[in-house]
Design an enzyme around this catalytic site. Sequence first.
Site, PDB file in Angstrom:
ATOM      1  N   GLU A 210      -0.824  31.719  45.361  1.00  0.00           N
ATOM      2  CA  GLU A 210      -0.307  30.351  45.779  1.00  0.00           C
ATOM      3  C   GLU A 210       0.040  29.692  44.496  1.00  0.00           C
ATOM      4  O   GLU A 210      -0.964  28.938  44.003  1.00  0.00           O
ATOM      5  CB  GLU A 210      -1.433  29.623  46.666  1.00  0.00           C
ATOM      6  CG  GLU A 210      -1.824  30.367  47.748  1.00  0.00           C
ATOM      7  CD  GLU A 210      -0.754  30.240  49.059  1.00  0.00           C
ATOM      8  OE1 GLU A 210       0.415  29.572  48.604  1.00  0.00           O
ATOM      9  OE2 GLU A 210      -0.814  30.982  49.940  1.00  0.00           O
ATOM     10  N   CYS A 244       1.096  20.700  44.281  1.00  0.00           N
ATOM     11  CA  CYS A 244       2.229  21.909  44.041  1.00  0.00           C
ATOM     12  C   CYS A 244       3.830  21.594  44.877  1.00  0.00           C
ATOM     13  O   CYS A 244       4.480  21.908  44.300  1.00  0.00           O
ATOM     14  CB  CYS A 244       1.663  23.210  44.492  1.00  0.00           C
ATOM     15  SG  CYS A 244       1.239  22.965  46.164  1.00  0.00           S
TER      16      CYS A 244
HETATM   17  P1  NAP Z   1      -4.775  26.614  36.564  1.00  0.00           P
HETATM   18  O1  NAP Z   1      -4.912  26.376  35.164  1.00  0.00           O
HETATM   19  O2  NAP Z   1      -4.118  27.849  36.686  1.00  0.00           O
HETATM   20  O3  NAP Z   1      -6.228  26.619  37.185  1.00  0.00           O
HETATM   21  C1  NAP Z   1      -6.629  27.186  38.394  1.00  0.00           C
HETATM   22  C2  NAP Z   1      -7.890  27.855  38.671  1.00  0.00           C
HETATM   23  O4  NAP Z   1      -7.913  29.149  37.937  1.00  0.00           O
HETATM   24  C3  NAP Z   1      -9.069  27.111  38.299  1.00  0.00           C
HETATM   25  O5  NAP Z   1     -10.261  27.276  39.070  1.00  0.00           O
HETATM   26  C4  NAP Z   1      -9.160  27.477  36.879  1.00  0.00           C
HETATM   27  O6  NAP Z   1     -10.340  27.243  36.211  1.00  0.00           O
HETATM   28  C5  NAP Z   1      -9.041  28.960  37.264  1.00  0.00           C
HETATM   29  N1  NAP Z   1      -8.524  29.842  35.804  1.00  0.00           N
HETATM   30  C6  NAP Z   1      -7.928  29.413  34.731  1.00  0.00           C
HETATM   31  N2  NAP Z   1      -7.767  30.396  33.887  1.00  0.00           N
HETATM   32  C7  NAP Z   1      -8.300  31.575  34.342  1.00  0.00           C
HETATM   33  C8  NAP Z   1      -8.432  32.887  34.250  1.00  0.00           C
HETATM   34  N3  NAP Z   1      -7.900  33.303  32.856  1.00  0.00           N
HETATM   35  N4  NAP Z   1      -8.913  33.578  34.915  1.00  0.00           N
HETATM   36  C9  NAP Z   1      -9.432  33.231  36.099  1.00  0.00           C
HETATM   37  N5  NAP Z   1      -9.396  32.051  36.530  1.00  0.00           N
HETATM   38  C10 NAP Z   1      -8.772  31.119  35.765  1.00  0.00           C
HETATM   39  O7  NAP Z   1      -4.046  25.607  37.334  1.00  0.00           O
HETATM   40  P2  NAP Z   1      -4.457  24.044  37.474  1.00  0.00           P
HETATM   41  O8  NAP Z   1      -4.092  23.228  36.107  1.00  0.00           O
HETATM   42  O9  NAP Z   1      -5.985  23.883  37.635  1.00  0.00           O
HETATM   43  O10 NAP Z   1      -3.680  23.665  38.875  1.00  0.00           O
HETATM   44  C11 NAP Z   1      -2.519  23.175  38.817  1.00  0.00           C
HETATM   45  C12 NAP Z   1      -1.453  24.429  39.148  1.00  0.00           C
HETATM   46  O11 NAP Z   1      -1.629  24.910  40.393  1.00  0.00           O
HETATM   47  C13 NAP Z   1       0.037  23.627  39.515  1.00  0.00           C
HETATM   48  O12 NAP Z   1       1.068  24.518  38.947  1.00  0.00           O
HETATM   49  C14 NAP Z   1       0.071  23.736  40.872  1.00  0.00           C
HETATM   50  O13 NAP Z   1       1.715  23.849  41.160  1.00  0.00           O
HETATM   51  C15 NAP Z   1      -0.502  25.043  41.171  1.00  0.00           C
HETATM   52  N6  NAP Z   1      -0.986  24.671  42.657  1.00  0.00           N
HETATM   53  C16 NAP Z   1      -0.205  25.280  43.562  1.00  0.00           C
HETATM   54  C17 NAP Z   1      -0.773  25.557  44.958  1.00  0.00           C
HETATM   55  C18 NAP Z   1      -0.089  26.511  46.134  1.00  0.00           C
HETATM   56  O14 NAP Z   1      -0.495  26.201  47.237  1.00  0.00           O
HETATM   57  N7  NAP Z   1       0.857  27.098  45.659  1.00  0.00           N
HETATM   58  C19 NAP Z   1      -1.487  24.467  45.435  1.00  0.00           C
HETATM   59  C20 NAP Z   1      -2.134  23.625  44.356  1.00  0.00           C
HETATM   60  C21 NAP Z   1      -1.882  23.799  43.112  1.00  0.00           C
HETATM   61  P3  NAP Z   1     -10.896  26.042  35.219  1.00  0.00           P
HETATM   62  O15 NAP Z   1     -10.336  25.022  35.639  1.00  0.00           O
HETATM   63  O16 NAP Z   1     -12.230  26.138  35.080  1.00  0.00           O
HETATM   64  O17 NAP Z   1     -10.011  26.759  34.058  1.00  0.00           O
END
Ligand code: NAP
Length: 438
Positions: A210, A244
């Site tokens: 997602e 998102c």
């Molecule tokens: P993110 O940086 O990708 O982080 C999401 C999750 O992944 C967090 O728990 C993060 O942990 C973890 N993570 C980061 N690097 C990782 C790795 N190498 N291996 C495993 N886990 C890892 O995203 P974000 O900035 O928090 O969230 C915003 C993004 O999410 C936006 O692009 C938004 O559009 C998207 N989003 C999509 C949906 C949907 O339903 N499609 C819903 C909400 C948000 P840490 O934070 O501890 O690094």
Amino acid sequence: TRLAINAAAEAFPAWAAMEPAKKRILFLKAADILEKRKDEIIPMLAEETGAALPFGIFQSLISPEFFREAASQVHRVTGKIIPAEIPDCFSMVLRQPVGVVGGISPWNAPPVLSLRAICFPIAYGNTTVLKPSSQSPVTGGVLIAQIFEEAGFPKGVLNVVTNGPGRSGEVGDELVTDKRVRRITFTGSTDVGRELAEKCGKHLKKITLELGGNDPVIILNDADIDYAVNAATYGRFMHQGQVCMNSKRIIVEKPIAAEFIDKFVKKVSSLKVGNPKNADTIIGPLINSRQLDRLKVQVEKAVSEGAKVLCGGKHEGNCYYPTVLSDVTEEMQIFREETFGPVAPVITAEDWEDAVRIANNSSYGLSAGVITTDLNKGLRIAERLETGVVHVNDSSLGDETHAPLGGMKDSGWGKNGMEAVEEFTEIRWVTLQMKNRH
Ligand code: NAP
């Protein structure tokens, strides 16, 4: 992480075997507990993630519904009897839970997205390991663990692993490489999702993704302009643009563009910016200074490429003022990239077909909105949009726990809600040869 996987693997056989109706009682209890705590959760969300009251209320109301939706799905693990080509053979399709499911969730709507990740797998008889973001370990993790415990779920059904900043990769890698984890469900950015999918590919592990979005809202000539202004404002600026499905590209048909932009700028300029704990604040702070810096660079770049700032374009601390950009074109970086903050690029289209083309000119495909009073035309446009979700006569922003939410293209794959059973169960073909075969 290893201990959490051990606990989940140990708990799996008994949880998978528990009668569905007993599972349902636990989910309903958890929903009631969470609902009772809703007034306490809203300030927690403001404190931990900067959510202003409207998004706090939204999250506190929808979160218990994930438990109720899961309760309604405990009998969804169904198979079927199929015809057999061999005489005296009874042939069936069985559906079974897969085992341990790993869930990784982001900070922007922590309880909603963590519950969405784990409730459906658990309803089908799986056990889980949940990793919330290091930005929201409480509302995305510990709080949920407490509620599971209080509701009386057996130990090991949900296990929460938190991590410090920069250490999420260690948890993710363990979930990917441990063979006992049979599925991963990831909600977050497209970059991290892609990286995890590559790793999962190596281990032939299924992952649902997602991911990010650059959702369009198309405003057609026949739209009720005041309604379009409200829809675009809500769609773009809810949670200071950090959802998102926010409407991140506002595409307007040329004949109404000037009137729409004029009213839109007036409305957006009136949104109150500041402390998310004040009841009248609409735009609270961005999650951290890294996101603020990224947004500032995106706006500066757009301006250098010819976009005009009609309001906003400044910040106080981590609060970025709601911003409208006009003269945005498809060549600009801001058109292509996801902006995760309160910035609304407005693009004008020659006609509705041009609007559809512009909307589809994106690597993302999460959600879309089409504002029109002509619902037939709206439906025709919905069919042509390359997104997992379309709302006709509404913005792109909407969430209901039973709906099959999920993206296309770089917004990911896999569906939630009523379709989640396809993601978190295994289909197997089993035959009973009732008389010995020739
Ligand atoms: P993110 O940086 O990708 O982080 C999401 C999750 O992944 C967090 O728990 C993060 O942990 C973890 N993570 C980061 N690097 C990782 C790795 N190498 N291996 C495993 N886990 C890892 O995203 P974000 O900035 O928090 O969230 C915003 C993004 O999410 C936006 O692009 C938004 O559009 C998207 N989003 C999509 C949906 C949907 O339903 N499609 C819903 C909400 C948000 P840490 O934070 O501890 O690094």
